[in-house]
Enzyme design. Structure first.
Site, PDB file in Angstrom:
ATOM      1  N   GLY A 117       0.818  -1.217   0.000  1.00 48.02           N
ATOM      2  CA  GLY A 117       0.000   0.000   0.000  1.00 48.02           C
ATOM      3  C   GLY A 117       0.847   1.261   0.000  1.00 48.02           C
ATOM      4  N   PRO A 131      -5.419   8.147  -2.906  1.00 43.59           N
ATOM      5  CA  PRO A 131      -6.310   8.776  -3.904  1.00 43.59           C
ATOM      6  C   PRO A 131      -5.700  10.054  -4.507  1.00 43.59           C
ATOM      7  CG  PRO A 131      -7.568   8.094  -1.974  1.00 43.59           C
ATOM      8  CD  PRO A 131      -6.128   7.825  -1.656  1.00 43.59           C
ATOM      9  N   CYS A 183      12.381  -1.702  -3.905  1.00 44.75           N
ATOM     10  CA  CYS A 183      11.385  -2.759  -4.204  1.00 44.75           C
ATOM     11  C   CYS A 183      10.779  -2.508  -5.588  1.00 44.75           C
ATOM     12  CB  CYS A 183      10.222  -2.759  -3.215  1.00 44.75           C
ATOM     13  SG  CYS A 183      10.635  -2.542  -1.506  1.00 44.75           S
ATOM     14  N   ALA A 232       9.975  -4.770  -9.156  1.00 43.90           N
ATOM     15  CA  ALA A 232       8.613  -4.890  -9.684  1.00 43.90           C
ATOM     16  C   ALA A 232       8.539  -4.307 -11.103  1.00 43.90           C
ATOM     17  CB  ALA A 232       7.634  -4.185  -8.758  1.00 43.90           C
ATOM     18  N   GLU A 276       3.171   1.109 -11.656  1.00 43.31           N
ATOM     19  CA  GLU A 276       4.641   1.098 -11.563  1.00 43.31           C
ATOM     20  C   GLU A 276       5.265   2.271 -12.304  1.00 43.31           C
ATOM     21  OE1 GLU A 276       6.055  -0.780  -9.570  1.00 43.31           O
ATOM     22  OE2 GLU A 276       4.755  -2.521  -9.317  1.00 43.31           O
ATOM     23  N   PHE A 308      10.330  17.405 -13.285  1.00 48.75           N
ATOM     24  CA  PHE A 308       9.107  16.864 -12.684  1.00 48.75           C
ATOM     25  C   PHE A 308       8.103  17.968 -12.344  1.00 48.75           C
ATOM     26  CE2 PHE A 308      11.796  13.226 -12.280  1.00 48.75           C
ATOM     27  CZ  PHE A 308      10.949  12.148 -12.300  1.00 48.75           C
TER      28      PHE A 308
END
Ligand SMILES: Cc1cc2nc3c(=O)[nH]c(=O)nc-3n(C[C@H](O)[C@H](O)[C@H](O)COP(=O)(O)OP(=O)(O)OC[C@H]3O[C@@H](n4cnc5c(N)ncnc54)[C@H](O)[C@@H]3O)c2cc1C
Length: 388
Positions: free
Chosen positions: A134, A138, A242, A246, A367, A387
């Site tokens: 998690g 939202p 992590c 993934a 991802e 960004f």
């Protein structure tokens, strides 16, 4: 051409070790015999094939990044091939395995206490415990560091408050790895399903990723014992480590989906007669098939090399971004072309292409979106962050 799943125009298979080839063949057979026959029905109903979990555990598909604790670590190259094969069947199946391995078992192994590793990893390897990760909220997806979920110390516990959204495996998970801020620091907590104040709800009416239980997690004054804090996890840096695994899995999975779509389109083009000749005899159709194989071959070489760089601990997160961006983008184009070659039949579940096409829409977002990976690579090339 060899058996299903083995378009190999540049003989990439010959570069693999014998062990990698054996593992790959085992997973391919498992996918063809046990997953393919049931997947369309589950997609139709919007259910995850829970019956496949014990078989995945028997095949050794959980604990792929972990040594010991009932797990058998494999190379990143093998992990990539597993994701490719599962993605050839269904992105939701692959997502379940990626989350379990890269986003829950790996962080417990890398950042957890000895007690946490002993408590969770053996049961997760046996498929008795499913995990979810998690991070997204939202209002915070591409920019997770802005998260609002908070944990506050209260005696020997932490009180968790916040909402996580779009969480793969959420409603089938026995444990949720939840990221929350203590003050300004982002920390990871292992939250048992059933903890009072923790509620997980399935997100309904999805037209993509239908086999994957995507969920909303709500934490309301949820008391977490202090021993559930992931002691070694340090902010976004730990999270990104992590996500690297993934994201590599997603790049390989998209390649698998592209191969599946190509194979259906090629077989159909040989059979289907229009104007009294197989459509494969027309130059325009051949050009489309060739374009697909060119992109599949490039993606195979890219993912093979990335797997080897990961195995040598030499891969950068920007290289992983490039692979995720390229493979998903090209897989979407290949799925669209395949759907077109199938004519009206392209929208039928029986041919699988429309299912991959719909799933790849979600794969392009999760991802990290194409925009976000472009910004990551752009910053690497120029040294300037664009960004914001
Ligand atoms: C099926 C599915 C499963 C998922 N599983 C998980 C999970 O298990 N765990 C988890 O934590 N999350 C999960 N996610 C969430 C996923 O990681 C986020 O959806 C993703 O990071 C994008 O966030 P967002 O949806 O809030 O989009 P936003 O961040 O709101 O982005 C919206 C649009 O704005 C663009 N954009 C954003 N910032 C910029 C910028 N700076 N410049 C240019 N364009 C920009 C994006 O590229 C996108 O096109 C899942 C999502 C899906 C769809």
């Amino acid at each position: 051409m060899e058996a299903m799943g083995s378009i190999d125009y540049f003989q990439v298979k010959s570069l693999l070790t014998e062990g990698e080839r054996i593992f790959w063949d085992r997973v391919r057979q498992f996918v063809d015999r046990e997953c393919m026959p049931i997947i369309s029905d589950h997609f139709d109903k919007g259910t995850f094939p829970m019956e496949i979990i014990p078989r995945m555990a028997e095949m050794g598909l959980f604990g792929l990044h972990v040594d010991g604790y009932g797990c058998r670590r494999v190379t990143h190259t093998i992990y990539g091939l597993i994701c490719q094969e599962l993605g050839r069947c269904d992105s939701g199946l692959r997502a379940m395995v990626s989350v379990q391995n890269s986003l829950v078992m790996y962080p417990i192994y890398a950042f957890g206490s000895e007690e946490q590793k002993r408590k969770w990893l053996p049961r997760m390897a046996r498929g008795e415990v499913i995990g979810c990760f998690g991070l997204t909220e939202p209002d915070f997806g591409s920019n997770p560091s802005g998260m609002m979920t908070r944990a506050e110390r209260q005696g020997e516990s932490y009180v968790l408050n916040g909402t996580k959204m779009w969480i793969t495996n959420g409603s089938i998970a026995n444990v949720a790895l939840v990221w929350a801020k203590i003050g300004e620091e982002i920390c990871g907590f292992l939250v048992d399903a059933g903890t009072p104040g923790f509620q997980s709800t399935l997100i309904q009416r999805k037209f993509s990723y239908r086999t994957s239980p995507t969920s909303l997690l709500i934490f309301k004054d949820c008391m977490i014992p202090e021993e559930n804090l992931l002691v070694g996890a340090k902010g976004m840096r730990s999270i990104l480590s992590c996500l690297n695994y993934a994201r590599y899995g997603v790049a390989c999975s998209a390649l698998g989906s592209a191969i599946a779509c190509y194979q259906v389109a090629e077989a159909f083009a040989r059979e289907r007669k229009v104007f009294e000749r197989p459509i494969a005899s027309y130059q325009l159709i051949q050009e489309q098939l060739v374009r697909m194989v060119v992109e599949i071959t490039k993606a195979q070489l890219l993912t093979y090399h990335l797997g080897k760089l990961l195995d040598q601990n030499r891969a950068s997160h920007t290289q992983i971004s490039l692979a995720k961006l390229n493979n998903v983008r090209e897989a979407m184009k290949i799925a669209q072309k395949a759907r077109d070659i199938l004519g009206a039949r392209g929208i039928l579940a029986d041919h699988h292409v429309i299912r991959h096409l719909c799933d790849l829409e979600a794969v392009s977002t999760l991802e990290g979106t194409e925009n976000i990976h472009t910004l990551i690579i752009g910053k690497d090339l120029t040294g300037i962050s664009a960004f914001y």
